[in-house]
Design an enzyme around this catalytic site. Structure first.
Site, PDB file in Angstrom:
ATOM      1  N   HIS A   1     106.783  45.671   0.528  1.00 20.23           N
ATOM      2  CA  HIS A   1     107.152  44.544  -0.566  1.00 20.23           C
ATOM      3  C   HIS A   1     108.379  45.138  -1.446  1.00 20.23           C
ATOM      4  O   HIS A   1     109.219  44.512  -1.656  1.00 20.23           O
ATOM      5  CB  HIS A   1     106.002  44.194  -1.357  1.00 20.23           C
TER       6      HIS A   1
ATOM      7  N   HIS B   1      99.611  43.587   9.768  1.00 20.23           N
ATOM      8  CA  HIS B   1      98.570  43.004  10.039  1.00 20.23           C
ATOM      9  C   HIS B   1      97.270  43.794  10.774  1.00 20.23           C
ATOM     10  O   HIS B   1      96.063  43.244  10.633  1.00 20.23           O
ATOM     11  CB  HIS B   1      98.478  41.389  10.127  1.00 20.23           C
TER      12      HIS B   1
END
Length: 739
Positions: free
Chosen positions: A101, A262
């Site tokens: 992020h 993920h």
């Protein structure tokens, strides 16, 4: 559902824009010639820095023991803290999200965002809903930062945390580069509309313009529930592609990053939907002072662990959330996914045919199992034809998947660092990547002082005019962007596609100049028997210097502009045409160029933005504009702003005539954005000018600087200051000699 959760998490960091918004410095959206904002030219970070004036990160880094730092980081991963327990006993997935992020704000359109300056520590990014709880991740890193002090920057540490985490969980990175330097305040990047503007506007949805790199308010990339919170798989695929392309990622890299990311960790939405609003406190920038910079206080249950509230989605993707494998892809293709809701009411998907081996361990309770989950955006990797190609490929070739993820991760976390010459540390990969804008190493001897003198004379004798030489050098060097350190004169990419074909570079005229300079280069290199050579990149800059020096000489001033050889010439194969087209400017006020897409009243602010990209301050911008006008090097030989009776001579005539009250300025009734200078007594036209020119007499700060250069006795100062600013621009991107 995400909108409800975002509201509960606090809108202080939320950013929104209509589809017509411009991804540029935030001041450009309201700027007019009368209200030009010069703040982008003020280097407040240096003023606000607590470091000593002579602090140099590259020198401080030499005190660092990278291997010990890495070991400390590895130890931290499994040292779970009571105040924020680690999921599965390992902070690795948490730190991967932190790094992702941080780096994931990068946007290729203007080079803003990214991990390079540690902006995630400051508002608004530290309070974005998509960054919920990452304040805790940074706090977990504090003991390590405290231990190593100024030998490692926050921006390096944050990215290293994710990279070390990957390696500790079985995903070996291809390398890591230190060299990111910290900011000391939030920058002026326009991320979209503020919360107040959202509430007062008539924006009908939360979609962001493509240039923002995200697709919805307050998010790094896309809404994982689907567009605008709706579980629309095909729509999600479109938004994923838009967001990742805005970062310069291909479909293959996009799939590798999402599927690889993920593989690890879990998402958090444990708080029941009807409890979210009352349970979750404000983001860090609005949190109570006693929380000491930590936001999103959770009063539900323990407030952490199994009661953690993050995005609102809840669960893990694989049965081994702290180990690298390709189970994400296995589950994507072998389980049947049914739409459901998380405890917090967010749209997500769970399998109808999960087997015991597919079940996911609880992050905190031993022996408890859960079904795996998928986001709407995850399923898009299977359903979209473009993405499906690569998920199938990676599913069938696990080693390729691992290799492609490693390369994509390195690109994600290093894209905004600029050329490889900015990298430091022991783990820099030998491999070069085209997104690094590589230039070849010089395999020859650099020119001597005597050689430089000979080449300067060859240029003078070539028949090229000062204007041709100056504009070519400017067009080459002024592609630089301080935001991501791309562009500049090194590489001579002005001779390659796409730059050679850009309108602002006047291709037909450019071709003539380059042909002559290449002839000089060939003749010189062929004449040397000691291995000495000169690059076209160096010749372009040297030619510009010659043009400026000759123009100053014609005005009666003798100057010598420093010249530092060492630039090399990139090849077309080393140049990503699509990527370099993002360096093409819409307007360049230094040469009074605009492609027509910027309205006349925005041109002064666009000049400020251009000057900021060139890392100039207010006096440097001012003296360069005045000098370029006197030198008569406007685009297409325009005479707007050439306020001199001696065009081509480097003198202060622009400022003298601009500030002369015997001239009255009026808007032209024939051309938008043109102004006519009329003699007050004669009533006759004397000059024409653009809004960029007149801003130096209109804006009070710029006028104050312009007056200095127009004063009697400061003629030599003007020439000297122009030469210094010119040299600065010519050296932009020369990190090989600036460390």
């Amino acid at each position: 559902m995400l909108k409800k959760i975002v509201t509960a998490l606090g809108m202080s960091g939320m950013l929104l824009a209509s589809n017509s918004a411009i991804a540029d410095d935030k001041n450009t959206e309201t700027a007019t010639p009368q209200s030009v904002d010069l703040s982008p030219l003020r280097n407040l970070n240096k003023l606000d820095s607590p470091m000593d004036k002579d602090y140099n990160y590259h020198q401080a880094f030499k005190k660092l023991d990278p291997e010990q730092l890495k070991k400390d980081m590895q130890d931290l991963l499994t040292q779970s803290q009571d105040w924020w327990p680690a999921d599965f006993g390992n902070y690795g997935p948490f730190f991967i999200r932190l790094s992702w992020h941080d780096a994931g704000t990068y946007r290729i359109y203007d080079g803003r965002g990214g991990a390079n300056r540690g902006q995630q520590r400051f508002s608004p990014l530290n309070s974005w809903p998509d960054n919920v709880n990452l304040d805790k991740a940074r706090q977990l890193l504090w003991p390590i930062k405290q231990k190593y002090g100024d030998a490692v920057s926050w921006s390096d540490l944050i990215v290293l945390a994710g990279t070390v985490s990957l390696e500790s969980m079985g995903m070996k990175p291809i390398g890591f580069a230190f060299g990111r330097e910290d900011d000391w305040q939030g920058d002026d990047t326009n991320w979209g509309l503020s919360p107040e503007e959202i509430m007062s506007s008539n924006v009908r949805d939360g979609k962001l313009a493509p240039a923002y790199a995200a697709t919805q308010m307050g998010l790094i990339y896309v809404n994982p529930e689907g567009p605008d919170g709706k579980p629309d798989i095909k729509g999600a695929a479109s938004e994923i592609r838009q967001a990742f392309r805005a970062m310069g990622m291909t479909d293959k890299e996009t799939v590798a990053l999402i599927a690889g990311g993920h593989t690890f960790g879990k998402t958090h939405g444990a708080v029941p939907e009807d409890k979210v609003k009352e349970a979750i406190g404000p983001a860090p920038d609005k949190a109570p002072i006693e929380q000491q910079g930590l936001g999103w206080h959770n009063s539900y249950g323990t407030g952490n662990g199994d009661d953690t509230m993050g995005s609102g989605l809840e669960g893990s993707w694989t049965s081994t959330p702290t180990f690298w494998n390709h189970d994400f892809l296995h589950n994507l293709y072998n389980l049947n996914w049914k739409k459901t809701l998380s405890p917090a009411g967010a749209h997500q998907w769970t399998p109808t045919n999960a087997k015991p081996e597919n079940m996911v361990p609880d992050a905190h309770k031993l022996g408890v199992k859960h079904k795996p989950i998928m986001f709407t955006t995850d399923l898009a990797l299977k359903e979209d034809d473009g993405f499906n190609k690569y998920t199938q490929e990676f599913y069938n070739n696990p080693e390729e998947f691992k290799e492609e993820f490693a390369k994509a991760w390195f690109k994600l976390t290093h894209r905004d660092m600029g050329p490889k010459s900015r990298y430091i540390g022991p783990w820099i990969p030998e491999q070069n990547f085209i997104w690094q804008d590589p230039v070849p190493a010089a395999d020859y001897k650099q020119v001597s002082t005597q050689d430089i003198a000979q080449l300067k004379q060859d240029i003078i004798d070539s028949g090229l005019t000062n204007q041709q030489l100056i504009k070519t050098a400017w067009d080459s060097a002024s592609t630089y962007r301080k935001t991501d350190y791309r562009g500049g004169s090194n590489g001579a990419r002005i001779a390659l596609a796409p730059e050679k074909d850009w309108q602002m570079n006047e291709p037909a005229k450019l071709e003539v100049v380059l042909a002559k300079l290449k002839e000089i280069q060939t003749n010189f290199n062929n004449s040397k028997t000691d291995g000495t050579k000169v690059s076209l990149a160096d010749l372009i800059v040297l030619g510009g210097n010659v043009g400026v020096e000759q123009a100053a000489k014609q005005a009666g001033y003798n100057i010598q502009i420093p010249f530092v050889p060492g630039r090399t010439d990139a090849t077309q194969a080393q140049t990503d045409i699509e990527s370099f087209n993002y360096l093409k400017t819409k307007s360049d006020g230094f040469i009074n160029y605009t492609d027509g897409s910027v309205s006349a009243d925005k041109l002064p602010q666009a000049l400020v933005e251009k000057a900021s990209m060139l890392d100039l301050n207010i006096p440097e911008m001012t003296v360069l504009v005045g000098g370029m006008r006197a030198l008569n090097v406007n685009y297409d030989n325009s005479q707007e702003g050439v306020l001199t009776t001696t065009p081509g001579q480097l003198n202060n005539s622009f400022f003298v005539n601009l500030l002369d009250m015997s001239t009255q300025w009026k808007k032209s009734d024939k051309k938008d954005g043109e102004y006519i200078g009329i003699g007050r007594k004669t009533g006759k036209q004397k000059w024409t000018a653009s809004p960029v020119d007149l801003i130096f007499g209109s804006n009070s700060e710029l006028k104050a600087v312009a007056q200095v250069y127009a004063e009697n006795g400061n003629e030599q100062k003007f020439v000297n200051d122009f030469a210094k600013a010119w040299h600065k621009v010519m050296m932009l991107g020369r990190f090989d000699v600036q460390q």
